[in-house]
Design a protein around this motif. Structure first.
Motif, PDB file in Angstrom:
ATOM      1  N   MET A   1      -2.896  -6.755  -4.857  1.00  0.00           N
ATOM      2  CA  MET A   1      -1.512  -6.413  -4.515  1.00  0.00           C
ATOM      3  C   MET A   1      -1.265  -6.769  -3.062  1.00  0.00           C
ATOM      4  O   MET A   1      -1.938  -6.290  -2.164  1.00  0.00           O
ATOM      5  CB  MET A   1      -1.290  -4.904  -4.725  1.00  0.00           C
ATOM      6  N   SER A   2      -0.307  -7.609  -2.814  1.00  0.00           N
ATOM      7  CA  SER A   2       0.007  -7.979  -1.441  1.00  0.00           C
ATOM      8  C   SER A   2       1.283  -7.286  -1.000  1.00  0.00           C
ATOM      9  O   SER A   2       2.112  -6.889  -1.815  1.00  0.00           O
ATOM     10  CB  SER A   2       0.172  -9.499  -1.327  1.00  0.00           C
ATOM     11  N   LEU A   3       1.457  -7.155   0.292  1.00  0.00           N
ATOM     12  CA  LEU A   3       2.607  -6.478   0.859  1.00  0.00           C
ATOM     13  C   LEU A   3       3.412  -7.459   1.685  1.00  0.00           C
ATOM     14  O   LEU A   3       2.880  -8.131   2.551  1.00  0.00           O
ATOM     15  CB  LEU A   3       2.148  -5.307   1.732  1.00  0.00           C
ATOM     16  N   GLU A   4       4.703  -7.560   1.381  1.00  0.00           N
ATOM     17  CA  GLU A   4       5.511  -8.561   2.043  1.00  0.00           C
ATOM     18  C   GLU A   4       6.249  -8.014   3.246  1.00  0.00           C
ATOM     19  O   GLU A   4       6.599  -8.756   4.148  1.00  0.00           O
ATOM     20  CB  GLU A   4       6.518  -9.137   1.030  1.00  0.00           C
ATOM     21  N   TYR A   9       1.229  -0.529   6.750  1.00  0.00           N
ATOM     22  CA  TYR A   9       0.562   0.756   6.526  1.00  0.00           C
ATOM     23  C   TYR A   9       1.521   1.754   5.866  1.00  0.00           C
ATOM     24  O   TYR A   9       1.101   2.581   5.038  1.00  0.00           O
ATOM     25  CB  TYR A   9      -0.023   1.316   7.828  1.00  0.00           C
ATOM     26  N   LEU A  10       2.820   1.681   6.193  1.00  0.00           N
ATOM     27  CA  LEU A  10       3.788   2.585   5.576  1.00  0.00           C
ATOM     28  C   LEU A  10       4.022   2.254   4.111  1.00  0.00           C
ATOM     29  O   LEU A  10       4.301   3.132   3.299  1.00  0.00           O
ATOM     30  CB  LEU A  10       5.118   2.538   6.337  1.00  0.00           C
ATOM     31  N   ALA A  38      -8.491  -1.669   2.210  1.00  0.00           N
ATOM     32  CA  ALA A  38      -8.068  -2.902   2.887  1.00  0.00           C
ATOM     33  C   ALA A  38      -8.088  -4.081   1.921  1.00  0.00           C
ATOM     34  O   ALA A  38      -7.156  -4.900   1.910  1.00  0.00           O
ATOM     35  CB  ALA A  38      -8.972  -3.168   4.082  1.00  0.00           C
ATOM     36  N   ALA A  39      -9.116  -4.159   1.087  1.00  0.00           N
ATOM     37  CA  ALA A  39      -9.215  -5.263   0.137  1.00  0.00           C
ATOM     38  C   ALA A  39      -8.149  -5.147  -0.946  1.00  0.00           C
ATOM     39  O   ALA A  39      -7.532  -6.150  -1.340  1.00  0.00           O
ATOM     40  CB  ALA A  39     -10.611  -5.282  -0.491  1.00  0.00           C
ATOM     41  N   GLN A  40      -7.904  -3.937  -1.430  1.00  0.00           N
ATOM     42  CA  GLN A  40      -6.946  -3.733  -2.511  1.00  0.00           C
ATOM     43  C   GLN A  40      -5.532  -4.129  -2.108  1.00  0.00           C
ATOM     44  O   GLN A  40      -4.795  -4.725  -2.907  1.00  0.00           O
ATOM     45  CB  GLN A  40      -6.968  -2.261  -2.937  1.00  0.00           C
ATOM     46  N   THR A  47      -5.612  -1.275   9.814  1.00  0.00           N
ATOM     47  CA  THR A  47      -4.396  -0.790   9.148  1.00  0.00           C
ATOM     48  C   THR A  47      -4.749   0.244   8.093  1.00  0.00           C
ATOM     49  O   THR A  47      -4.059   1.259   7.937  1.00  0.00           O
ATOM     50  CB  THR A  47      -3.640  -1.959   8.512  1.00  0.00           C
ATOM     51  N   ALA A  48      -5.843   0.021   7.371  1.00  0.00           N
ATOM     52  CA  ALA A  48      -6.285   0.983   6.358  1.00  0.00           C
ATOM     53  C   ALA A  48      -6.628   2.322   7.006  1.00  0.00           C
ATOM     54  O   ALA A  48      -6.310   3.387   6.467  1.00  0.00           O
ATOM     55  CB  ALA A  48      -7.484   0.434   5.600  1.00  0.00           C
ATOM     56  N   GLN A  49      -7.254   2.264   8.175  1.00  0.00           N
ATOM     57  CA  GLN A  49      -7.571   3.504   8.894  1.00  0.00           C
ATOM     58  C   GLN A  49      -6.295   4.241   9.283  1.00  0.00           C
ATOM     59  O   GLN A  49      -6.230   5.479   9.244  1.00  0.00           O
ATOM     60  CB  GLN A  49      -8.411   3.189  10.127  1.00  0.00           C
ATOM     61  N   LYS A  50      -5.253   3.476   9.618  1.00  0.00           N
ATOM     62  CA  LYS A  50      -3.972   4.093   9.977  1.00  0.00           C
ATOM     63  C   LYS A  50      -3.358   4.777   8.766  1.00  0.00           C
ATOM     64  O   LYS A  50      -2.702   5.822   8.889  1.00  0.00           O
ATOM     65  CB  LYS A  50      -3.029   3.030  10.540  1.00  0.00           C
ATOM     66  N   VAL A  51      -3.544   4.200   7.591  1.00  0.00           N
ATOM     67  CA  VAL A  51      -3.059   4.822   6.356  1.00  0.00           C
ATOM     68  C   VAL A  51      -3.677   6.202   6.192  1.00  0.00           C
ATOM     69  O   VAL A  51      -2.990   7.197   5.945  1.00  0.00           O
ATOM     70  CB  VAL A  51      -3.388   3.946   5.132  1.00  0.00           C
TER      71      VAL A  51
END
Length: 242
Positions: A1-4, A9-10, A38-40, A47-51
């Protein structure tokens, strides 16, 4: 799943919150590791740590040294009326795992003026009233609520007048009996100080801060099905989806 869209992180936080609110992710469930998250979502480990920091700050996740980060909802998450409606209509379950409700009233009563106005009930008229206190898996009250329905539904759905839980929730029972499905809801909320009655129901002190909500459910024709009011203790996060 990519984020555009940014900030990424939000986007991930919103996705995880939706899974938590819906019950797909339950209290105590393990969340992915920083590397797996992060991979998913194709984001950096920073950024994953910020999540995770965001979820922890909002009380929706907790981590213990040497252990995985897990979902935490029992003391911090407040599911709105809209959340419970969606759960009832999509899963047949109105409460999350571990939650349960105690029905404290089920009868025909004169509604408060604001409810009577919505249903166009004349002074002295009656509506179906159902009151409940919802508890979490730790047996702590998380909300107290009252639902109001047109008196016509007393004959169509007799279970509304029984002080028992309706399996699958009242929206599903009404749809099965009448064919009317709640398709939209509107909710308004405010902060207030707990009255003596509210404090007793929620196990807090009179004057403590609470969140008050009023909600309206309508069918596909825009006709009113249910009007409700609920109160929840402070310190519980509400998640809004868009």
């Amino acid at each position: 799943m990519s984020l555009e869209r940014t900030p990424p992180y939000l986007q991930v936080v919103a996705t995880l919150k939706q899974k938590i609110v819906s019950g797909e992710l339950k209290h105590g469930d393990k969340l992915p590791s920083v590397r797996d998250l992060a991979a998913q979502y194709e984001i950096s480990t920073a950024t994953a740590q910020k999540v995770f920091r965001t979820l922890k700050a909002e009380g929706l996740a907790e981590a213990r040294q040497g252990a995985a980060t897990t979902v935490s909802t029992r003391r911090t998450l407040h599911r709105t009326a809209a959340d419970r409606l969606e759960a009832a209509l999509t899963t047949g379950r109105i409460y999350a795992d571990g939650e349960y409700a105690v029905i404290t009233a089920a009868d025909l009563s004169e509604p408060p003026e604001w409810v009577a106005d919505l249903f166009a009930i004349e002074p002295g008229g009656q509506a179906v009233r159902r009151q409940r206190i919802t508890h979490n898996a730790d047996d702590q009250p998380v909300s107290a609520s009252t639902s109001w329905f047109s008196s016509d539904l007393a004959d169509a759905v007799p279970a509304l007048l029984l002080r028992e839980r309706i399996i699958g929730g009242t929206p599903s029972a009404i749809e099965a009996a009448t064919g009317r499905r709640a398709v939209a809801s509107e909710e308004a909320s405010t902060a207030d100080a707990a009255s003596e009655e509210q404090a007793a129901l929620l196990g807090v002190s009179p004057g403590d801060p609470v969140s008050l909500s009023r909600n309206v459910y309508v069918d596909a024709q825009g006709e009113l099905i249910e009007v409700g009011e609920s109160v929840a203790p402070a310190g519980r996060w509400r998640v809004h989806r868009s």
